[in-house]
Design a protein around this motif. Sequence first.
Motif, PDB file in Angstrom:
ATOM      1  N   ALA A   1      16.184 -20.583  27.276  1.00  0.00           N
ATOM      2  CA  ALA A   1      16.879 -19.555  27.612  1.00  0.00           C
ATOM      3  C   ALA A   1      18.310 -20.218  28.385  1.00  0.00           C
ATOM      4  CB  ALA A   1      17.066 -17.795  27.925  1.00  0.00           C
ATOM      5  N   ALA A   2      18.067 -21.413  29.158  1.00  0.00           N
ATOM      6  CA  ALA A   2      18.807 -21.780  30.242  1.00  0.00           C
ATOM      7  C   ALA A   2      19.426 -22.852  29.212  1.00  0.00           C
ATOM      8  CB  ALA A   2      18.209 -22.291  31.578  1.00  0.00           C
ATOM      9  N   LEU A   3      18.701 -23.435  28.720  1.00  0.00           N
ATOM     10  CA  LEU A   3      18.928 -24.917  27.529  1.00  0.00           C
ATOM     11  C   LEU A   3      19.896 -24.212  27.298  1.00  0.00           C
ATOM     12  CD1 LEU A   3      16.376 -26.694  27.358  1.00  0.00           C
ATOM     13  CD2 LEU A   3      17.408 -26.877  28.015  1.00  0.00           C
TER      14      LEU A   3
ATOM     15  N   GLY B   1      21.891 -21.704  27.711  1.00  0.00           N
ATOM     16  CA  GLY B   1      22.896 -21.096  28.165  1.00  0.00           C
ATOM     17  C   GLY B   1      23.339 -19.509  28.077  1.00  0.00           C
ATOM     18  N   VAL B   2      22.095 -18.999  27.907  1.00  0.00           N
ATOM     19  CA  VAL B   2      22.200 -17.310  27.484  1.00  0.00           C
ATOM     20  C   VAL B   2      20.861 -17.157  29.017  1.00  0.00           C
ATOM     21  CG1 VAL B   2      22.512 -17.333  25.589  1.00  0.00           C
ATOM     22  CG2 VAL B   2      20.477 -16.986  26.049  1.00  0.00           C
TER      23      VAL B   2
ATOM     24  N   LEU C   1      20.003 -16.880  35.633  1.00  0.00           N
ATOM     25  CA  LEU C   1      20.964 -17.824  35.015  1.00  0.00           C
ATOM     26  C   LEU C   1      21.807 -18.125  35.871  1.00  0.00           C
ATOM     27  CD1 LEU C   1      21.194 -19.992  32.787  1.00  0.00           C
ATOM     28  CD2 LEU C   1      22.451 -18.693  31.633  1.00  0.00           C
TER      29      LEU C   1
ATOM     30  N   ARG D   1      22.324 -21.784  38.144  1.00  0.00           N
ATOM     31  CA  ARG D   1      23.530 -22.294  38.322  1.00  0.00           C
ATOM     32  C   ARG D   1      23.698 -22.506  39.682  1.00  0.00           C
ATOM     33  NH1 ARG D   1      26.521 -20.473  32.284  1.00  0.00           N
ATOM     34  NH2 ARG D   1      25.355 -21.994  31.917  1.00  0.00           N
TER      35      ARG D   1
ATOM     36  N   MET E   1      14.638 -21.865  34.677  1.00  0.00           N
ATOM     37  CA  MET E   1      15.671 -21.973  33.949  1.00  0.00           C
ATOM     38  C   MET E   1      15.990 -22.966  34.724  1.00  0.00           C
ATOM     39  SD  MET E   1      17.638 -17.945  34.035  1.00  0.00           S
ATOM     40  CE  MET E   1      16.959 -17.392  31.728  1.00  0.00           C
TER      41      MET E   1
ATOM     42  N   ILE F   1      18.023 -26.756  33.434  1.00  0.00           N
ATOM     43  CA  ILE F   1      19.574 -27.688  33.821  1.00  0.00           C
ATOM     44  C   ILE F   1      19.489 -28.482  35.194  1.00  0.00           C
ATOM     45  CG2 ILE F   1      20.752 -25.135  32.986  1.00  0.00           C
ATOM     46  CD1 ILE F   1      21.184 -24.641  35.499  1.00  0.00           C
TER      47      ILE F   1
ATOM     48  N   PRO G   1      26.423 -15.349  29.714  1.00  0.00           N
ATOM     49  CA  PRO G   1      26.393 -13.821  29.634  1.00  0.00           C
ATOM     50  C   PRO G   1      25.268 -12.473  30.275  1.00  0.00           C
ATOM     51  CG  PRO G   1      25.677 -15.104  27.770  1.00  0.00           C
ATOM     52  CD  PRO G   1      25.596 -16.473  28.712  1.00  0.00           C
TER      53      PRO G   1
END
Lengths: 314, 249
Positions: A105-107, A109-110, B96, B100, B131, B135, B214
């Motif tokens: 999901a993180a890859l 972007g959600v 997410l 970040r 997550m 990233i 989102p």
Amino acid sequence: MSKVLVIAEHDGAILNPSTAKTVACAASIDGASVDVAVFAATAGPIASEAAKLASIARVVTYERSENEYALAAIIAPQIVAVAGEYTHIFGPSTTFGKDLMPRVAALLGVNQISDIMSVESSHTFKRPVYAGSAIATVEAPMDAILVATVRIASYSAVTDNNSALIESGDPSVADIPTHTRFIEVKSGATDRPDLQTAVKVVSGGRALASAENFDIIYRLADKLGAGVGASRAAVDAGYVPNEMQVGQTGKIIAPDLYMAIGISGAIQHLTGIKDAGTIVAINKDEEAPIFEVADIGLVADLFTAIPELTEALD
Amino acid sequence: MEKILVGLKRVVDYNVRVRVKSDGSDVETDGVKMSINPFDEIALEEALRIKERGEASEVIVISVGTVDAQQQLRTGLAMGADRAILVESNSPVDPLGLARTFKSIIDRDDIDLVILGKQAIDDDNSQTAQMLSAIWGRPQATFASKFDVAGNKATVTREVDAGLEVIEIDLPAVVSTDLRMNEPRYVKLPDIMKARKKPLELIAISDLGIDQGPEIKSLMFEPPLERERGVMVDDVAGLVAALKEKGLA
């Protein structure tokens, strides 16, 4: 229309039953087309098993030597590479899926939805929060890919009478990381039924008071042909290994029969068994909260009652 | 290794029996005891032990939430963390956005290792560590029960469904802690006094320019279906009869 990719869980040789339950969830989305992806070093036998699952359109295999062990850091970028074809990507809410799917999901972007227990619409689902003390209805945006894990105890496996197409996918992803390396899995291998899929489960709690005393639980389980579980307290005390823990932070199970022996029934344990068919509780303390959810309760000293019960079951 | 970052989430205390508000908008948190998420306490304990073994020089605790989370950060400082960061947000931040946010602090402060709890006991998501490592492009060692550093590598034992999995990872990395990793220390009164003097930095989440991704909306909360109370049997013979009646024995 929804196009769902289910990521198969396997141990390199055998398809894990969690896959058939994840497919059941995916197929309950109205009009969904469901594919199963097998990431493996050698996918053949696993793909053949997966192709039998009802409701799926096809199985796609992604074979490369790096896929020998299910490491999230290695599999996630390969899933991302094929995600464009799909509206949803589902995995089981087992340690395999819980490790992998948020990375996917993180890859992409959600955000991710954890532990789907029911499908309300293609983008609306119910899931438990606060150890199941509340059920949340959550909605993901329609304009983004939806990544989720499925609470497998909420679903029955789809039948295995299909013969779906098996295709081999292109596993070439430029940069598979080498920063994460598998060494070994240590498990207390047993001939007993697997805890997560057993039809009957007998669990012991802190009241067993020692690893040796757990023998009476094993003997009862063997008489019933049951899998064996334990409360967190029994695992923390070192009576049994971690993979036997049932509850919020252990395994969530849904056997036809669950016997809780010497388990008080903390909310964190109850959340792991609330979908069981029949719950039997045996506890010395008549005030134990386990009796509030038990279908059949017996107030008794387990050290006399369990051998007597084992004896009586013939 | 120099710096370890540990996430501390303010959650409804482990012992509170949570109830859904009558209008279904949320769960009742007014007047309820709040604590550090238990898995995060284990994460902090592990970081402190790594530092005490001389394998790291600084332990930084971070929380994302309202100003009330300063309370949990102060507890973290009293346990032994060197400094704290509160990224202030008055609305809930999804995993997410959280990942970040942590990543921007990793870049700013040159973090070598991040240790997070494997899940928060409120939303039970179990996503943020995975997550963040995604990233960051670094290894993830989730559900860890044992963590050994050797130079720029670490060996981690993970609690998985099949048993205990051992992996080797390169550092930097993200670790998420399972229950049996350690037993967190108790905070002593003098440490609480000392913690008042340790630095606690406040940053508004808007100043970090985080795109939270989102949003997954919570539409409604409801209580779970309760199982009906069953029957009590008097003895083992009664239990056997009840099991036989249901075809279970």
